[in-house]
Write a protein that holds these residues in place. Structure first.
Motif, PDB file in Angstrom:
ATOM      1  N   LYS A   2       0.858  -1.179   0.000  1.00 44.53           N
ATOM      2  CA  LYS A   2       0.000   0.000   0.000  1.00 44.53           C
ATOM      3  C   LYS A   2       0.895   1.229   0.000  1.00 44.53           C
ATOM      4  CE  LYS A   2      -3.627   2.241   2.575  1.00 44.53           C
ATOM      5  NZ  LYS A   2      -4.693   2.496   1.679  1.00 44.53           N
ATOM      6  N   MET A   3       0.877   1.932  -1.102  1.00 45.87           N
ATOM      7  CA  MET A   3       1.742   3.098  -1.239  1.00 45.87           C
ATOM      8  C   MET A   3       0.932   4.341  -1.585  1.00 45.87           C
ATOM      9  SD  MET A   3       4.999   1.507  -3.208  1.00 45.87           S
ATOM     10  CE  MET A   3       6.098   2.822  -2.718  1.00 45.87           C
ATOM     11  N   GLY A   4      -0.333   4.390  -1.222  1.00 50.74           N
ATOM     12  CA  GLY A   4      -1.140   5.552  -1.540  1.00 50.74           C
ATOM     13  C   GLY A   4      -1.513   5.565  -3.009  1.00 50.74           C
ATOM     14  N   HIS A   5      -1.831   6.734  -3.487  1.00 48.92           N
ATOM     15  CA  HIS A   5      -2.293   6.875  -4.856  1.00 48.92           C
ATOM     16  C   HIS A   5      -1.245   7.485  -5.775  1.00 48.92           C
ATOM     17  CE1 HIS A   5      -6.042   6.504  -2.558  1.00 48.92           C
ATOM     18  NE2 HIS A   5      -6.449   5.876  -3.632  1.00 48.92           N
ATOM     19  N   VAL A  10       4.562   4.247  -6.975  1.00 50.39           N
ATOM     20  CA  VAL A  10       4.323   2.861  -7.376  1.00 50.39           C
ATOM     21  C   VAL A  10       5.278   2.462  -8.497  1.00 50.39           C
ATOM     22  CG1 VAL A  10       2.656   1.278  -8.413  1.00 50.39           C
ATOM     23  CG2 VAL A  10       1.927   2.854  -6.605  1.00 50.39           C
ATOM     24  N   LYS A  11       5.404   3.310  -9.502  1.00 48.31           N
ATOM     25  CA  LYS A  11       6.268   2.983 -10.644  1.00 48.31           C
ATOM     26  C   LYS A  11       7.737   2.931 -10.237  1.00 48.31           C
ATOM     27  CE  LYS A  11       3.378   4.283 -14.495  1.00 48.31           C
ATOM     28  NZ  LYS A  11       3.384   3.031 -15.216  1.00 48.31           N
ATOM     29  N   ILE A  46      16.311   5.996  -6.826  1.00 45.26           N
ATOM     30  CA  ILE A  46      15.232   6.809  -7.383  1.00 45.26           C
ATOM     31  C   ILE A  46      14.002   6.737  -6.477  1.00 45.26           C
ATOM     32  CG2 ILE A  46      13.682   7.111  -9.353  1.00 45.26           C
ATOM     33  CD1 ILE A  46      15.983   5.705 -11.032  1.00 45.26           C
ATOM     34  N   GLY A  47      13.563   5.534  -6.182  1.00 47.26           N
ATOM     35  CA  GLY A  47      12.380   5.358  -5.339  1.00 47.26           C
ATOM     36  C   GLY A  47      12.569   5.888  -3.932  1.00 47.26           C
ATOM     37  N   VAL A  48      13.757   5.708  -3.397  1.00 41.80           N
ATOM     38  CA  VAL A  48      14.054   6.208  -2.054  1.00 41.80           C
ATOM     39  C   VAL A  48      13.895   7.728  -2.019  1.00 41.80           C
ATOM     40  CG1 VAL A  48      15.868   6.489  -0.321  1.00 41.80           C
ATOM     41  CG2 VAL A  48      15.604   4.306  -1.503  1.00 41.80           C
ATOM     42  N   LEU A  49      14.445   8.398  -3.002  1.00 44.20           N
ATOM     43  CA  LEU A  49      14.347   9.859  -3.044  1.00 44.20           C
ATOM     44  C   LEU A  49      12.909  10.325  -3.236  1.00 44.20           C
ATOM     45  CD1 LEU A  49      17.545  10.483  -5.131  1.00 44.20           C
ATOM     46  CD2 LEU A  49      17.122  11.386  -2.831  1.00 44.20           C
ATOM     47  N   ILE A  50      12.166   9.621  -4.062  1.00 40.38           N
ATOM     48  CA  ILE A  50      10.761   9.989  -4.260  1.00 40.38           C
ATOM     49  C   ILE A  50       9.991   9.821  -2.958  1.00 40.38           C
ATOM     50  CG2 ILE A  50       8.629   9.284  -5.430  1.00 40.38           C
ATOM     51  CD1 ILE A  50      10.440   8.782  -7.930  1.00 40.38           C
TER      52      ILE A  50
END
Length: 78
Positions: A2-5, A10-11, A46-50
Motif C-alpha cells: 500500500k503506497m497511496g495513490h 508505485v512505478k 530513485i524510489g528512495v528519493l521519491i
C-alpha cells in the motif's frame, strides 16, 4: 503493498524491483559485479528519493530531492 495513490511512487518501486532482478541475473549468469552494483545503487535510489519527498521541509527541498531522483534515473539509463 500500500503506497497511496502516487503513480510515481508505485512505478519507482516497481522499477526498483526490476533493477534488483536484473542485478541478480547479471551477477549469477554473467559474473558481473562492478557495473551491476552501480546499477543497483542508482536504480534503487530513485524510489528512495521519491519517498523522501513526502517529508520535504519546503518546496525547495521537494524540488531538490526530485532533481536528484531525476539525475539518478539518467545515470541508470546511461
Amino acid at each position: 503493498m500500500k503506497m497511496g495513490h502516487s503513480v510515481l511512487k508505485v512505478k519507482s518501486y516497481q522499477f526498483s524491483l526490476q533493477i534488483i532482478r536484473l542485478v541478480k541475473n547479471l551477477q549469477k549468469e554473467q559474473k558481473e559485479y562492478i557495473l551491476s552494483r552501480q546499477i543497483m545503487r542508482s536504480g534503487t535510489t530513485i524510489g528512495v528519493l521519491i519517498r523522501e519527498t513526502e517529508f520535504a521541509q519546503s518546496k525547495a527541498d521537494f524540488i531538490h530531492k526530485m532533481s536528484i531522483a531525476l539525475k539518478e534515473a539518467n545515470e541508470t539509463l546511461y
